[in-house]
Motif scaffolding. Structure first.
Motif, mmCIF file in Angstrom:
data_model
loop_
_atom_site.group_PDB
_atom_site.id
_atom_site.type_symbol
_atom_site.label_atom_id
_atom_site.label_comp_id
_atom_site.label_asym_id
_atom_site.label_seq_id
_atom_site.Cartn_x
_atom_site.Cartn_y
_atom_site.Cartn_z
ATOM 1 N N GLY A 62 0.770 -1.227 0.000
ATOM 2 C CA GLY A 62 0.000 0.000 0.000
ATOM 3 C C GLY A 62 0.808 1.287 0.000
ATOM 4 N N CYS A 63 2.127 1.188 -0.082
ATOM 5 C CA CYS A 63 2.986 2.381 -0.035
ATOM 6 C C CYS A 63 3.375 2.848 -1.428
ATOM 7 C CB CYS A 63 4.279 2.077 0.730
ATOM 8 S SG CYS A 63 4.051 1.830 2.488
ATOM 9 N N ASN A 64 3.485 4.159 -1.581
ATOM 10 C CA ASN A 64 4.148 4.699 -2.759
ATOM 11 C C ASN A 64 5.599 4.244 -2.694
ATOM 12 O OD1 ASN A 64 1.865 6.188 -3.596
ATOM 13 N ND2 ASN A 64 2.402 7.846 -2.210
ATOM 14 N N PHE A 65 6.237 4.064 -3.846
ATOM 15 C CA PHE A 65 7.626 3.619 -3.849
ATOM 16 C C PHE A 65 8.375 4.198 -5.027
ATOM 17 C CE2 PHE A 65 5.100 0.363 -5.990
ATOM 18 C CZ PHE A 65 5.833 0.046 -7.126
ATOM 19 N N THR A 66 9.707 4.224 -4.878
ATOM 20 C CA THR A 66 10.592 4.652 -5.960
ATOM 21 C C THR A 66 11.484 3.498 -6.339
ATOM 22 O OG1 THR A 66 10.634 6.943 -5.174
ATOM 23 C CG2 THR A 66 12.410 6.271 -6.647
ATOM 24 N N ILE A 67 11.607 3.249 -7.635
ATOM 25 C CA ILE A 67 12.568 2.277 -8.158
ATOM 26 C C ILE A 67 13.798 3.090 -8.549
ATOM 27 C CG2 ILE A 67 13.033 0.530 -9.916
ATOM 28 C CD1 ILE A 67 9.859 0.378 -10.197
ATOM 29 N N ASN A 68 14.886 2.924 -7.787
ATOM 30 C CA ASN A 68 16.143 3.615 -8.056
ATOM 31 C C ASN A 68 17.029 2.680 -8.867
ATOM 32 O OD1 ASN A 68 16.093 6.079 -6.014
ATOM 33 N ND2 ASN A 68 15.260 4.302 -4.943
ATOM 34 N N ILE A 69 17.281 2.996 -10.116
ATOM 35 C CA ILE A 69 18.170 2.200 -10.956
ATOM 36 C C ILE A 69 19.578 2.699 -10.659
ATOM 37 C CG2 ILE A 69 18.807 1.570 -13.312
ATOM 38 C CD1 ILE A 69 15.829 2.191 -14.058
ATOM 39 N N LEU A 70 20.371 1.848 -10.011
ATOM 40 C CA LEU A 70 21.659 2.288 -9.496
ATOM 41 C C LEU A 70 22.688 2.521 -10.593
ATOM 42 C CD1 LEU A 70 22.055 0.146 -6.256
ATOM 43 C CD2 LEU A 70 20.981 2.383 -6.558
ATOM 44 N N SER A 71 23.546 3.492 -10.359
ATOM 45 C CA SER A 71 24.663 3.758 -11.266
ATOM 46 C C SER A 71 25.802 2.795 -10.927
ATOM 47 C CB SER A 71 25.130 5.206 -11.146
ATOM 48 O OG SER A 71 25.720 5.420 -9.892
ATOM 49 N N ALA A 72 26.753 2.685 -11.823
ATOM 50 C CA ALA A 72 27.869 1.748 -11.659
ATOM 51 C C ALA A 72 28.666 2.030 -10.393
ATOM 52 C CB ALA A 72 28.777 1.803 -12.893
ATOM 53 N N GLU A 73 28.628 3.264 -9.904
ATOM 54 C CA GLU A 73 29.387 3.651 -8.713
ATOM 55 C C GLU A 73 28.650 3.343 -7.416
ATOM 56 O OE1 GLU A 73 28.605 6.052 -11.186
ATOM 57 O OE2 GLU A 73 30.434 5.528 -12.273
ATOM 58 N N GLN A 74 27.457 2.785 -7.483
ATOM 59 C CA GLN A 74 26.636 2.611 -6.288
ATOM 60 C C GLN A 74 26.548 1.164 -5.791
ATOM 61 O OE1 GLN A 74 23.172 4.799 -7.879
ATOM 62 N NE2 GLN A 74 23.524 6.307 -6.256
ATOM 63 N N GLU A 75 27.561 0.373 -6.053
ATOM 64 C CA GLU A 75 27.531 -1.034 -5.629
ATOM 65 C C GLU A 75 27.364 -1.177 -4.119
ATOM 66 O OE1 GLU A 75 30.183 -5.126 -5.772
ATOM 67 O OE2 GLU A 75 30.667 -3.517 -7.176
ATOM 68 N N LYS A 76 28.038 -0.340 -3.335
ATOM 69 C CA LYS A 76 27.910 -0.431 -1.872
ATOM 70 C C LYS A 76 26.470 -0.210 -1.424
ATOM 71 C CE LYS A 76 32.548 0.606 -0.285
ATOM 72 N NZ LYS A 76 33.366 1.429 0.611
ATOM 73 N N ILE A 77 25.774 0.671 -2.097
ATOM 74 C CA ILE A 77 24.369 0.906 -1.765
ATOM 75 C C ILE A 77 23.552 -0.347 -2.042
ATOM 76 C CG2 ILE A 77 22.306 2.241 -2.409
ATOM 77 C CD1 ILE A 77 24.194 4.650 -2.839
ATOM 78 N N ALA A 78 23.832 -1.006 -3.158
ATOM 79 C CA ALA A 78 23.118 -2.244 -3.481
ATOM 80 C C ALA A 78 23.320 -3.287 -2.391
ATOM 81 C CB ALA A 78 23.583 -2.789 -4.831
ATOM 82 N N TRP A 79 24.567 -3.468 -1.949
ATOM 83 C CA TRP A 79 24.848 -4.463 -0.899
ATOM 84 C C TRP A 79 24.205 -4.058 0.420
ATOM 85 C CZ3 TRP A 79 25.659 -8.869 -2.714
ATOM 86 C CH2 TRP A 79 26.506 -9.096 -3.796
ATOM 87 N N GLN A 80 24.223 -2.771 0.740
ATOM 88 C CA GLN A 80 23.613 -2.299 1.993
ATOM 89 C C GLN A 80 22.141 -2.696 2.057
ATOM 90 O OE1 GLN A 80 25.028 -0.580 4.581
ATOM 91 N NE2 GLN A 80 23.112 -0.368 5.695
ATOM 92 N N PHE A 81 21.397 -2.438 0.983
ATOM 93 C CA PHE A 81 19.968 -2.730 0.982
ATOM 94 C C PHE A 81 19.673 -4.201 0.705
ATOM 95 C CE2 PHE A 81 19.814 1.874 0.639
ATOM 96 C CZ PHE A 81 18.845 2.161 1.593
ATOM 97 N N ALA A 82 20.714 -4.965 0.406
ATOM 98 C CA ALA A 82 20.578 -6.423 0.295
ATOM 99 C C ALA A 82 20.860 -7.093 1.645
ATOM 100 C CB ALA A 82 21.525 -6.962 -0.775
ATOM 101 N N GLY A 83 21.124 -6.271 2.664
ATOM 102 C CA GLY A 83 21.321 -6.803 4.007
ATOM 103 C C GLY A 83 22.768 -7.015 4.401
ATOM 104 N N LYS A 84 23.711 -6.536 3.594
ATOM 105 C CA LYS A 84 25.137 -6.670 3.910
ATOM 106 C C LYS A 84 25.668 -5.296 4.299
ATOM 107 C CE LYS A 84 25.661 -10.712 1.153
ATOM 108 N NZ LYS A 84 25.921 -11.305 -0.089
ATOM 109 N N GLN A 85 25.774 -5.094 5.610
ATOM 110 C CA GLN A 85 26.187 -3.798 6.162
ATOM 111 C C GLN A 85 27.472 -3.294 5.504
ATOM 112 O OE1 GLN A 85 24.361 -2.090 8.498
ATOM 113 N NE2 GLN A 85 25.793 -0.412 8.234
ATOM 114 N N GLN A 86 27.443 -2.042 5.051
ATOM 115 C CA GLN A 86 28.600 -1.391 4.431
ATOM 116 C C GLN A 86 29.092 -0.306 5.382
ATOM 117 O OE1 GLN A 86 29.738 -2.518 1.152
ATOM 118 N NE2 GLN A 86 28.372 -4.097 1.954
#
Length: 155
Positions: A62-86
């Protein structure tokens, strides 16, 4: 059928990497998702697939959401939100619009809930696109368990 073998088979298909974000009260929440696709131009719709075991499954309902298509420099962000603390990662948020966005993403797509469909161990969240933005540059890709840009993964 061996699910690990099936997962490895799916891994042969390179995908983009997104972080889906939403507000939970005043808190910003997100989950890394590579099961994302465009659905329709009229009406404008996009789809993300979320595992029912993920905390995001119930939190996103039921929430509004944003799909953020990550840039090549944002790998750490991807891992952070995948549950791997950065360690020492600071997320630069943009909090305008209907849902939070991650600054410097290759693109973002703001959505309001349109429909949800049960899909086995996942739920397909389809959002009606309210706004979007993209910029030049390499996007982050996922292939056979590894992340990188198109330049890195092709070699």
């Amino acid at each position: 059928m061996d699910t690990r073998d099936l997962r490895n088979c799916f891994g042969k298909f390179p995908t983009g990497v997104t972080v889906v974000t939403w507000f939970e009260g005043i808190e910003k929440r997100g989950i890394t998702v590579n099961s994302f696709t465009s659905v329709s131009l009229d009406p404008p719709l996009a789809l993300v697939s979320i595992d029912k075991k993920a905390n995001a499954y119930n939190a996103m309902k039921g929430c509004n959401f944003t799909i953020n298509i990550l840039s090549a420099e944002q790998e750490k962000i991807a891992w952070q939100f995948a549950g791997k603390q950065q360690d020492s990662l600071i997320i630069d948020w943009v909090i305008s619009g209907v849902a939070p966005k991650i600054n410097d993403s290759a693109a973002w797509i703001e959505c309001k809930p349109w429909k949800e469909y049960d899909a086995g161990d996942h739920v397909l969240f389809i959002g009606e696109i309210l706004d979007f933005h993209s910029k030049e540059g390499e996007a982050l890709l996922f292939y056979q368990g590894k992340m990188g840009s198109t330049k890195v993964l092709v070699n």
